[in-house]
Design a protein around this motif. Structure first.
Motif, PDB file in Angstrom:
ATOM      1  N   LYS A   2       0.849  -1.190   0.000  1.00 52.82           N
ATOM      2  CA  LYS A   2       0.000   0.000   0.000  1.00 52.82           C
ATOM      3  C   LYS A   2       0.881   1.234   0.000  1.00 52.82           C
ATOM      4  N   GLN A   3       0.484   2.259  -0.783  1.00 53.94           N
ATOM      5  CA  GLN A   3       1.213   3.523  -0.839  1.00 53.94           C
ATOM      6  C   GLN A   3       0.225   4.675  -0.737  1.00 53.94           C
ATOM      7  N   GLU A   4       0.658   5.749  -0.114  1.00 56.09           N
ATOM      8  CA  GLU A   4      -0.146   6.968  -0.031  1.00 56.09           C
ATOM      9  C   GLU A   4       0.384   7.964  -1.066  1.00 56.09           C
ATOM     10  N   THR A   5      -0.517   8.633  -1.765  1.00 54.58           N
ATOM     11  CA  THR A   5      -0.134   9.628  -2.762  1.00 54.58           C
ATOM     12  C   THR A   5      -1.281  10.628  -2.896  1.00 54.58           C
ATOM     13  N   THR A   6      -1.225  11.471  -3.901  1.00 56.66           N
ATOM     14  CA  THR A   6      -2.335  12.393  -4.188  1.00 56.66           C
ATOM     15  C   THR A   6      -2.876  12.069  -5.568  1.00 56.66           C
ATOM     16  N   ILE A   7      -4.047  12.568  -5.846  1.00 57.83           N
ATOM     17  CA  ILE A   7      -4.660  12.333  -7.153  1.00 57.83           C
ATOM     18  C   ILE A   7      -3.781  12.917  -8.265  1.00 57.83           C
ATOM     19  N   ASN A   8      -3.114  14.027  -7.979  1.00 50.94           N
ATOM     20  CA  ASN A   8      -2.248  14.654  -8.973  1.00 50.94           C
ATOM     21  C   ASN A   8      -1.084  13.739  -9.338  1.00 50.94           C
ATOM     22  N   GLU A   9      -0.488  13.098  -8.329  1.00 46.42           N
ATOM     23  CA  GLU A   9       0.619  12.183  -8.573  1.00 46.42           C
ATOM     24  C   GLU A   9       0.132  10.888  -9.213  1.00 46.42           C
ATOM     25  N   LEU A  10      -1.058  10.444  -8.838  1.00 54.04           N
ATOM     26  CA  LEU A  10      -1.605   9.217  -9.413  1.00 54.04           C
ATOM     27  C   LEU A  10      -1.806   9.356 -10.919  1.00 54.04           C
ATOM     28  N   ALA A  11      -2.198  10.544 -11.352  1.00 51.61           N
ATOM     29  CA  ALA A  11      -2.417  10.775 -12.782  1.00 51.61           C
ATOM     30  C   ALA A  11      -1.135  10.575 -13.585  1.00 51.61           C
ATOM     31  N   GLN A  12       0.018  10.690 -12.945  1.00 54.32           N
ATOM     32  CA  GLN A  12       1.306  10.526 -13.628  1.00 54.32           C
ATOM     33  C   GLN A  12       1.991   9.222 -13.225  1.00 54.32           C
ATOM     34  N   TYR A  13       1.274   8.342 -12.557  1.00 54.92           N
ATOM     35  CA  TYR A  13       1.823   7.101 -12.016  1.00 54.92           C
ATOM     36  C   TYR A  13       2.262   6.168 -13.142  1.00 54.92           C
ATOM     37  N   THR A  14       3.511   5.770 -13.123  1.00 52.06           N
ATOM     38  CA  THR A  14       4.022   4.850 -14.131  1.00 52.06           C
ATOM     39  C   THR A  14       3.464   3.456 -13.867  1.00 52.06           C
ATOM     40  N   GLY A  15       2.919   2.843 -14.884  1.00 50.06           N
ATOM     41  CA  GLY A  15       2.392   1.491 -14.739  1.00 50.06           C
ATOM     42  C   GLY A  15       1.078   1.421 -13.998  1.00 50.06           C
ATOM     43  N   LEU A  16       0.255   2.460 -14.116  1.00 53.75           N
ATOM     44  CA  LEU A  16      -1.011   2.507 -13.377  1.00 53.75           C
ATOM     45  C   LEU A  16      -1.844   1.249 -13.607  1.00 53.75           C
ATOM     46  N   PHE A  17      -1.973   0.828 -14.854  1.00 51.53           N
ATOM     47  CA  PHE A  17      -2.842  -0.312 -15.144  1.00 51.53           C
ATOM     48  C   PHE A  17      -2.143  -1.654 -14.976  1.00 51.53           C
ATOM     49  N   SER A  18      -0.821  -1.670 -14.969  1.00 52.76           N
ATOM     50  CA  SER A  18      -0.118  -2.952 -14.845  1.00 52.76           C
ATOM     51  C   SER A  18       0.314  -3.259 -13.411  1.00 52.76           C
ATOM     52  N   THR A  19       0.503  -2.240 -12.572  1.00 50.38           N
ATOM     53  CA  THR A  19       1.003  -2.495 -11.218  1.00 50.38           C
ATOM     54  C   THR A  19      -0.003  -2.207 -10.107  1.00 50.38           C
TER      55      THR A  19
END
Length: 107
Positions: A2-19
């Motif tokens: 589990k990781q904590e982030t913000t919606i702004n950072e999530l939008a740039q998250y590498t591998g959003l759909f694979s990881t």
């Protein structure tokens, strides 16, 4: 994991759909102002600026015909897929002994 982030950072998250397995985020209904926590699979993410210059993020989860509205800089909990290989137990499966090969009879 589990990781904590913000919606702004999530939008740039590498591998959003694979990881990413799923996320948890606070959604605010723009019509009622009611905020609730929602859990959803990795969504498509779009940034939008309203007429009053507030920024909102619009999340569209796959297979869900509903848009989730999230405030700018909203905290997001990201749950990653388990990518670790299975842990060896120290037990090796027994293989039956190989049968001896017999030559084919001549015809």
């Amino acid at each position: 994991m589990k990781q904590e982030t913000t919606i702004n950072e999530l939008a740039q998250y590498t591998g959003l759909f694979s990881t990413v397995d799923h996320i948890t985020v606070l959604e605010t209904d723009p019509n009622t102002g009611i905020t609730e926590e929602v859990t959803l699979p990795p969504p498509l993410i779009r940034r939008s600026q309203r007429r009053d210059d507030t920024i909102v993020w619009i999340l569209t989860p796959p297979g869900v015909h509903e848009r989730i509205f999230v405030a700018d800089q909203a905290p997001v909990t990201v749950y990653l897929k388990d990518t670790t290989p299975t842990h060896p137990t120290g037990h090796t499966p027994q293989q039956p002994p190989a049968a001896p090969q017999q030559p084919a009879p001549a015809a």
